[in-house]
Design an enzyme around this catalytic site. Structure first.
Site, mmCIF file in Angstrom:
data_model
loop_
_atom_site.group_PDB
_atom_site.id
_atom_site.type_symbol
_atom_site.label_atom_id
_atom_site.label_comp_id
_atom_site.label_asym_id
_atom_site.label_seq_id
_atom_site.Cartn_x
_atom_site.Cartn_y
_atom_site.Cartn_z
ATOM 1 N N CYS A 37 -5.046 1.703 -7.526
ATOM 2 C CA CYS A 37 -4.275 1.963 -6.308
ATOM 3 C C CYS A 37 -2.861 2.373 -6.706
ATOM 4 O O CYS A 37 -2.487 2.335 -7.887
ATOM 5 C CB CYS A 37 -4.234 0.715 -5.428
ATOM 6 S SG CYS A 37 -3.350 -0.673 -6.197
ATOM 7 N N HIS A 60 -4.293 -7.457 -13.209
ATOM 8 C CA HIS A 60 -5.368 -8.315 -13.697
ATOM 9 C C HIS A 60 -6.555 -7.489 -14.183
ATOM 10 O O HIS A 60 -7.591 -7.397 -13.524
ATOM 11 C CB HIS A 60 -5.795 -9.296 -12.603
ATOM 12 C CG HIS A 60 -4.821 -10.406 -12.394
ATOM 13 N ND1 HIS A 60 -4.720 -11.118 -11.220
ATOM 14 C CD2 HIS A 60 -3.873 -10.931 -13.227
ATOM 15 C CE1 HIS A 60 -3.770 -12.026 -11.341
ATOM 16 N NE2 HIS A 60 -3.247 -11.930 -12.543
ATOM 17 N N GLU A 69 0.246 -14.119 -6.866
ATOM 18 C CA GLU A 69 0.912 -13.501 -5.707
ATOM 19 C C GLU A 69 1.340 -14.560 -4.691
ATOM 20 O O GLU A 69 2.464 -14.521 -4.164
ATOM 21 C CB GLU A 69 -0.016 -12.490 -5.036
ATOM 22 C CG GLU A 69 0.612 -11.817 -3.818
ATOM 23 C CD GLU A 69 -0.346 -10.889 -3.089
ATOM 24 O OE1 GLU A 69 -0.202 -10.767 -1.856
ATOM 25 O OE2 GLU A 69 -1.225 -10.287 -3.738
ATOM 26 N N THR A 115 -2.281 -10.014 -0.119
ATOM 27 C CA THR A 115 -2.606 -8.595 0.092
ATOM 28 C C THR A 115 -4.013 -8.224 -0.360
ATOM 29 O O THR A 115 -4.513 -7.160 0.012
ATOM 30 C CB THR A 115 -1.602 -7.691 -0.647
ATOM 31 O OG1 THR A 115 -1.684 -7.946 -2.057
ATOM 32 C CG2 THR A 115 -0.176 -7.916 -0.155
ATOM 33 N N CYS A 128 -3.425 -5.122 1.985
ATOM 34 C CA CYS A 128 -2.916 -3.785 1.662
ATOM 35 C C CYS A 128 -3.952 -2.695 1.939
ATOM 36 O O CYS A 128 -5.159 -2.948 2.027
ATOM 37 C CB CYS A 128 -2.428 -3.730 0.213
ATOM 38 S SG CYS A 128 -3.703 -3.382 -0.999
ATOM 39 N N ASN A 143 -8.966 -8.852 -5.971
ATOM 40 C CA ASN A 143 -9.607 -7.847 -5.113
ATOM 41 C C ASN A 143 -10.999 -7.471 -5.616
ATOM 42 O O ASN A 143 -11.876 -7.141 -4.821
ATOM 43 C CB ASN A 143 -8.701 -6.625 -4.929
ATOM 44 C CG ASN A 143 -8.605 -5.756 -6.147
ATOM 45 O OD1 ASN A 143 -9.418 -4.862 -6.340
ATOM 46 N ND2 ASN A 143 -7.614 -6.003 -7.003
#
Length: 307
Positions: free
Chosen positions: A13, A42, A127, A165, A195, A225
């Site tokens: 991203c 990560h 985070e 996010t 996000c 994610n």
């Protein structure tokens, strides 16, 4: 004919690209070593390549010599860490994703207004640790509906919520619904704090799930994610495996006769995806490949001003 369906978008991203480029440009500009607080993103492949170029990844700022440069990872840091860097004479370069910074700013603003913040996310994730540091006495982290039900606040208390996010949109929606049921007056941001890249990758995967009976999520086990992508498939009854190397694409796949979906977490390099794809084609040579485009992405984040 049996096929592989490749999700698009997948992989890097804008925030990850910016973070990696921040380390690379810093190394080009100032030479090695460049210290990085926590893994910049990560993914082991990314971290190992940057380490080979001269990046030194640390968890404690005491490991950084005074007056050295240190880069904060894409996940963000608490204000106390910025203060520590200043006190030690370190030159800090911030690679925090702009969308994470947006959450920090919102939490800081609403805490100053007297709200208590409900922070939805994994409390041990870096985070969340960074965001919670903005107002530790005014933030409560919740990971699930049971923790929402255990909250001690009244319906009249001034409350504000945001999310990590990189959460699963499914899980976040369930938790938010429980929050709103208990606290109808709770505030939040005008748009989701999950996000765009997380939403797009989960949406792209959901789009192909009716067509497949097995999914490979290419990503690091430490990647939030990537793990959420695996859960998106499993929640809808599709077998999913999180793999980060072609060697992890095994003959297990021969037990399945349907189409195979492939996606990748936001910190996964495309060359790792392609290597896993090649391994899959070695195991099942007659597979065709189809790209499934969910949405085009054109977001770009500028590098830190120091660069």
């Amino acid at each position: 004919m049996r096929k592989i369906i490749l999700c698009s978008p997948r992989g890097f991203c804008a925030g990850v690209i910016r973070a990696i480029q921040t380390v690379e440009v810093a190394l080009e500009k100032w030479g090695r070593p460049i210290y990085v607080k926590h893994e910049i993103v990560h993914n082991r492949h990314v971290v190992d390549k940057l380490r080979e170029k001269g990046a030194i990844f640390i968890e404690d700022l005491q490991e950084v010599p005074r007056n050295s440069r240190v880069i904060f990872s894409a996940h963000g840091v608490p204000p106390s860490l910025r203060e520590e860097a200043t006190e030690r004479g370190l030159i800090a370069i911030d690679a925090t994703c702009g969308l994470v910074t947006k959450v920090h700013s919102a939490v800081k603003m609403y805490a100053k207004k007297g709200y208590h913040i409900i922070l939805i996310g994994k409390r041990k994730h870096v985070e969340i640790i960074g965001i919670r540091g903005e107002a530790p006495d005014q933030i409560t982290v919740v990971e699930n509906i049971a923790e929402v039900e255990a909250l001690p606040f009244s319906a009249q208390d001034p409350l504000f919520y945001v999310t990590q996010t990189t959460l699963s949109m499914d899980d976040a929606a369930d938790i938010v619904a429980a929050l709103k049921a208990r606290y109808p007056r709770i505030f939040t941001l005008p748009s989701s704090s999950i996000c765009y890249a997380t939403q797009n990758r989960q949406g792209a995967l959901r789009n192909i799930l009716p067509q497949v009976d097995f999914v490979y999520v290419i990503g690091d086990r430490q990647s939030s994610n990537s793990n959420r992508l695996r859960e998106v498939a499993e929640r809808r009854g599709v077998t999913a495996r999180l793999v980060n190397h072609p060697d992890e694409v095994t003959e297990e796949i021969l037990q399945y006769s349907g189409n195979i979906g492939i996606t990748a977490g936001a910190s996964t390099p495309e060359d790792v995806v392609q290597a896993c794809l090649m391994k899959l084609q070695e195991l099942i040579p007659d597979l065709s490949i189809e790209m499934d485009l969910f949405v085009e992405e054109d977001t770009v984040f500028q590098l830190p001003k120091e660069l």
